[in-house]
Scaffold this active site. Structure first.
Site, PDB file in Angstrom:
ATOM      1  N   CYS A  17     -35.123   0.984  -5.004  1.00 49.55           N
ATOM      2  CA  CYS A  17     -34.330   1.969  -4.274  1.00 49.55           C
ATOM      3  C   CYS A  17     -32.956   2.127  -4.928  1.00 49.55           C
ATOM      4  CB  CYS A  17     -34.142   1.521  -2.825  1.00 49.55           C
ATOM      5  SG  CYS A  17     -35.665   1.527  -1.853  1.00 49.55           S
ATOM      6  N   CYS A  21     -38.343  -9.260  -0.960  1.00 49.92           N
ATOM      7  CA  CYS A  21     -38.516  -8.345   0.160  1.00 49.92           C
ATOM      8  C   CYS A  21     -39.874  -8.498   0.810  1.00 49.92           C
ATOM      9  CB  CYS A  21     -38.285  -6.894  -0.261  1.00 49.92           C
ATOM     10  SG  CYS A  21     -39.507  -6.256  -1.389  1.00 49.92           S
ATOM     11  N   CYS A  44     -29.874  -0.051  -4.018  1.00 54.03           N
ATOM     12  CA  CYS A  44     -30.086  -1.491  -4.182  1.00 54.03           C
ATOM     13  C   CYS A  44     -30.430  -1.879  -5.627  1.00 54.03           C
ATOM     14  CB  CYS A  44     -31.199  -1.963  -3.255  1.00 54.03           C
ATOM     15  SG  CYS A  44     -30.858  -1.632  -1.514  1.00 54.03           S
ATOM     16  N   CYS A  47     -34.454  -3.596   6.571  1.00 57.68           N
ATOM     17  CA  CYS A  47     -34.658  -2.303   5.901  1.00 57.68           C
ATOM     18  C   CYS A  47     -35.900  -2.359   5.007  1.00 57.68           C
ATOM     19  CB  CYS A  47     -33.418  -1.946   5.089  1.00 57.68           C
ATOM     20  SG  CYS A  47     -33.487  -0.301   4.340  1.00 57.68           S
ATOM     21  N   CYS A  48     -36.028  -3.450   4.226  1.00 59.80           N
ATOM     22  CA  CYS A  48     -37.203  -3.595   3.351  1.00 59.80           C
ATOM     23  C   CYS A  48     -38.485  -3.668   4.183  1.00 59.80           C
ATOM     24  CB  CYS A  48     -37.086  -4.847   2.478  1.00 59.80           C
ATOM     25  SG  CYS A  48     -36.009  -4.663   1.039  1.00 59.80           S
TER      26      CYS A  48
HETATM   27 FE1  SF4 Z   1     -33.816  -0.655   2.044  1.00 64.25          FE
HETATM   28 FE2  SF4 Z   1     -32.680  -1.394  -0.264  1.00 64.25          FE
HETATM   29 FE3  SF4 Z   1     -34.981  -2.558   0.588  1.00 64.25          FE
HETATM   30 FE4  SF4 Z   1     -34.918  -0.013  -0.312  1.00 64.25          FE
HETATM   31  S1  SF4 Z   1     -34.539  -1.915  -1.505  1.00 64.25           S
HETATM   32  S2  SF4 Z   1     -35.990  -0.758   1.467  1.00 64.25           S
HETATM   33  S3  SF4 Z   1     -32.947   0.724   0.509  1.00 64.25           S
HETATM   34  S4  SF4 Z   1     -32.933  -2.672   1.550  1.00 64.25           S
END
Ligand code: SF4
Length: 262
Positions: free
Chosen positions: A221, A249, A224, A138-139
């Site tokens: 986000c 990330c 998170c 996701c990141c």
């Molecule tokens: Fe995805 Fe969470 Fe990373 Fe944002 S912080 S990109 S929602 S995993």
């Protein structure tokens, strides 16, 4: 000496992008900017690398300080943000308020639609809670890939990193060579303490994310990020369900160590 440095910078911008030359230049820039205050250093770099210097903001305290420095002084530095689609309402508010106050554009980089649709279709909207791999996926889609696009073709990446934010950052210099993105990173307030940041915000009446007043030292986000308790680590509210050692990330990497960012 400044003239000499500018000549080297000009040579770089005009096509001398050899990695070792870039590394050598970053070492020289480190020496030069060490004597300058943040605004002087930003001005010097913007002047030396016209059209090749960008600042990434996630609208946290530190980023708002640097945004103010750039916009108030009309520095030709492109300000951009990663619009992950999962930000807090408070973040969208301060983003909008910042544009209203300064009347300057903030460039938004979105995830690639095809990648996002595929991930959410196959795994649902909250797959990041299920595994570290899913969270990194996701990141990567929402942050890392858009960041690569935002940085492409630039020579200087300005960030709001401060040394006291993480043990990994304690020994960082204000300038570092970012091998993975093939550019020089500049951290104008690397040695500032949080009280200095807050005082600056107050002094210049800079808009800031009100989540900071509710226990969020670091804001990313919404799904998170949570508030931290007094005494908890600065980053404890980020990806709190994960093993501490896996909390990154991939946006920032220094000396081979990946660092988590907003
Ligand atoms: Fe995805 Fe969470 Fe990373 Fe944002 S912080 S990109 S929602 S995993």
């Amino acid at each position: 000496m400044r003239k000499e440095l500018k000549t080297k910078a000009t040579a770089l911008v005009s096509g001398c992008t050899n990695m070792y030359t870039m590394f050598g230049l970053s070492e020289e820039l480190k020496q030069q900017t060490r004597e300058l205050n943040p605004i002087e250093a930003l001005t010097f770099l913007a002047d030396s690398f016209p059209g090749k210097i960008v600042f990434s903001t996630s609208f946290g305290w530190e980023d708002q300080v640097i945004t103010h420095m750039i916009f108030e002084n009309n520095l030709p530095i492109k300000v951009f943000t990663l619009e992950t689609g999962r930000l807090f309402p408070e973040t969208y508010y301060v983003w909008n308020r910042t544009m209203e106050i300064y009347g300057q554009p903030i460039h938004a980089y979105y995830p690639r639609q095809d990648l996002l649709e595929q991930m959410v279709t196959q795994k649902g909207p909250n797959s990041f809670y299920e595994s570290v791999d899913n969270r990194k996926e996701c990141c990567n889609i929402r942050k890392v890939e858009p960041l690569k696009r935002a940085l492409a073709g630039n020579d200087i990446w300005v960030t709001g990193i401060r040394a006291e934010q993480s043990p990994n950052r304690q020994h960082m210099d204000n300038i570092e060579w970012d091998e993975s993105n093939n550019l020089v990173k500049f951290h104008p307030i690397i040695d500032w303490h949080l009280d200095q940041v807050k005082d600056y915000i107050k002094l210049y009446n800079i808009p800031y994310n009100t989540l900071h007043d509710r226990g969020f030292p670091s804001i990313g986000c919404a799904p998170c990020t949570r508030a931290v308790q007094p005494g908890e680590d600065f980053r404890a509210g980020r990806w709190w369900w994960e093993d501490q050692s896996k909390k990154e990330c991939g946006l920032h990497e220094t000396h081979g160590v990946k660092l988590e960012v907003s």
